[in-house]
Scaffold this motif. Structure first.
Motif, PDB file in Angstrom:
ATOM      1  N   TRP A   1       0.831  -1.208   0.000  1.00  0.00           N
ATOM      2  CA  TRP A   1       0.000   0.000   0.000  1.00  0.00           C
ATOM      3  C   TRP A   1       0.866   1.259   0.000  1.00  0.00           C
TER       4      TRP A   1
ATOM      5  N   THR B   1       2.479   1.780  -3.468  1.00  0.00           N
ATOM      6  CA  THR B   1       1.593   2.356  -4.496  1.00  0.00           C
ATOM      7  C   THR B   1       1.291   3.816  -4.196  1.00  0.00           C
ATOM      8  N   SER B   2       1.112   4.149  -2.900  1.00  0.00           N
ATOM      9  CA  SER B   2       0.845   5.544  -2.537  1.00  0.00           C
ATOM     10  C   SER B   2       2.005   6.443  -2.936  1.00  0.00           C
TER      11      SER B   2
ATOM     12  N   ARG C   1      -7.044  -1.168  -4.328  1.00  0.00           N
ATOM     13  CA  ARG C   1      -7.823  -1.026  -3.108  1.00  0.00           C
ATOM     14  C   ARG C   1      -7.525  -2.111  -2.068  1.00  0.00           C
TER      15      ARG C   1
ATOM     16  N   GLU D   1      -4.803  -3.505  -1.320  1.00  0.00           N
ATOM     17  CA  GLU D   1      -3.607  -3.209  -0.540  1.00  0.00           C
ATOM     18  C   GLU D   1      -4.001  -2.479   0.754  1.00  0.00           C
ATOM     19  N   ALA D   2      -4.913  -1.504   0.603  1.00  0.00           N
ATOM     20  CA  ALA D   2      -5.377  -0.739   1.763  1.00  0.00           C
ATOM     21  C   ALA D   2      -6.243  -1.596   2.675  1.00  0.00           C
TER      22      ALA D   2
ATOM     23  N   THR E   1      -4.195  -4.175   4.566  1.00  0.00           N
ATOM     24  CA  THR E   1      -3.400  -3.578   5.635  1.00  0.00           C
ATOM     25  C   THR E   1      -4.253  -3.324   6.864  1.00  0.00           C
TER      26      THR E   1
ATOM     27  N   VAL F   1      -7.720   4.243   5.442  1.00  0.00           N
ATOM     28  CA  VAL F   1      -8.425   3.209   4.676  1.00  0.00           C
ATOM     29  C   VAL F   1      -9.851   3.645   4.403  1.00  0.00           C
TER      30      VAL F   1
ATOM     31  N   VAL G   1      -9.963   5.517   1.256  1.00  0.00           N
ATOM     32  CA  VAL G   1      -9.988   4.631   0.098  1.00  0.00           C
ATOM     33  C   VAL G   1     -11.386   4.055  -0.103  1.00  0.00           C
TER      34      VAL G   1
ATOM     35  N   THR H   1       1.329   8.608   5.906  1.00  0.00           N
ATOM     36  CA  THR H   1       2.002   7.315   5.895  1.00  0.00           C
ATOM     37  C   THR H   1       3.142   7.237   6.906  1.00  0.00           C
TER      38      THR H   1
END
Length: 404
Positions: free
Chosen positions: A37, A40-41, A92, A94-95, A98, A197, A200, A240
């Protein structure tokens, strides 16, 4: 523990060996999902900065990249391309992965044994059940407050950042009144991770679905949801490093266990967000070196301040090895033993045991950091170590930790 009257299913979860395995597997999954995550961010925020305006009206912005032995030409169509491809890659899970793994880990490590891990052992007014309820409510409340601020302060990002920082600081301070030092860090990080999250789930993905729906229906997509999605993605990017810090902090008792651990957390979170700003500007072609210099200086000043106020020595305290060993055996060995007597512990935490005098002397520096200077141990002060006992341990250590 959460109580003596528990269901068989809950009792099974409290089994020390099972909890150790859940800790290992869930932490592994959580770290891997978070890496994906975060990657990608960071990538997409950097990509936004690398995109170059189109040469002609209506053409996509693009960026050329080199990786893995080849060249990539990445295009961005706003609000949508003339035709949608048959397959779209969505970002999505990934979020979601997590958060789900992190929440499960939070439940196993903190909620199932709230008296040991969640609550402060001294001065707290909450019971275990109440602490868990507050912890859960704050995850929801954090999102509601943040989302409300985003709507109210739309177009005023600096004011939003200031308001958000004030809310985080107030929350961390309030938590420190009843929660243990490490729980303050974890809970604050969990609140921020939850709103990330939720960004997202409730803002970014719905905006993407609306774009796809409008395009496939032959309508001109409304650009507003996409712009808000981009805004929330940037927020997640800045959050993050503070969230990762909060998750790592409990492994460093000099910070999380400090009397002003909540303030150290807030200060380091601000330094982390400020450092992230440097990289975002650098991706856009601006290298503002004053930012990392200021961040480094702030960290040094913070470290020096913490060290200078670590603890005041009780000059009147005296303790020989027999006294120190007696304190350790009463307050520490219930957990730190090859055969722990405290429920919920199958093995000595961190592999540190105080079963023999030699082990106690060898770990004197760790006892100093964990039980005397930071007061992080015993966990939740479950065994009731007194200030006098901490002072006696400190006096024994100051004398060179003699073994007789």
């Amino acid at each position: 523990m959460v109580g003596d009257d528990v269901s068989p299913a809950l009792a099974a979860l409290l089994d020390p060996e099972l909890r150790d395995w859940l800790d290992l597997v869930l932490r592994w999954l959580h770290v891997v999902a978070a890496m994906v995550w975060i990657g990608t961010s960071f990538y997409f925020v950097a990509l936004e900065s690398h995109l170059r305006p189109a040469a002609r009206p209506g053409a996509p912005a693009e960026a050329w990249e080199i990786h893995g032995g080849g060249f990539y030409r990445v295009e961005k169509h706003v609000p949508a391309p003339p035709e949608l491809p048959e397959e779209l890659v969505w970002f999505r899970w990934e979020a979601y992965g997590t958060w789900l793994s992190g929440f499960a880990l939070f439940v196993v490590l903190y909620w199932l044994d709230a008296e040991t891990y969640l609550l402060a052992g001294e001065g707290g007014s909450l019971g275990a059940g109440e602490a868990v309820a507050v912890s859960a409510a704050l995850l929801v409340l954090g999102w509601l407050v943040y989302d409300g601020l985003c709507r109210f302060l739309r177009g005023h990002e600096l004011w939003l950042a200031a308001a958000g920082a004030a809310v985080v600081a107030a929350t961390a301070y309030a938590l420190s009144e009843s929660f243990s030092g490490r729980a303050v860090w974890i809970q604050t990080g969990a609140i921020l991770g939850t709103l990330m999250v939720a960004n997202v789930l409730l803002v970014i993905i719905p905006a993407h679905r609306e774009l796809v729906r409008a395009k496939r229906a032959g309508h001109a997509p409304d650009p507003a949801p996409g712009l808000e999605a981009r805004r929330r993605s940037v927020h997640n990017n800045y959050l993050t490093l503070p969230v990762v810090l909060a998750m790592l902090g409990p492994h460093f008792p000099f910070a999380a266990g400090h009397q002003r651990g909540w303030l150290i957390l807030v200060a380091l979170m601000a330094i982390g967000a400020w450092t992230r700003h440097f990289f975002n500007l650098r991706h856009a072609g601006r290298s503002v070196w004053a930012i990392p210099v200021a961040a480094a200086l702030a960290t040094v000043v913070l470290a020096a301040t913490v060290a200078s106020r670590e603890r005041a020595r009780d000059e009147g305290a005296r303790a020989d090895f027999a006294t120190a060993r007696s304190i350790v055996e009463r307050r520490c060995t219930p957990c730190h033993s090859t055969a722990p007597s405290r429920p919920g512990f199958g093995t000595a935490p961190g592999g540190v045991a105080f079963d023999t005098g030699a082990q106690i002397v060898a770990q004197a520096a760790a006892i100093e950091r964990q039980a005397v200077a930071s007061r992080a141990m015993p966990l939740g002060n479950a065994t009731g170590m007194t200030d006098e006992e901490r002072a006696q341990l400190g006096a024994w250590i100051d004398a060179g930790a003699p073994s007789r």
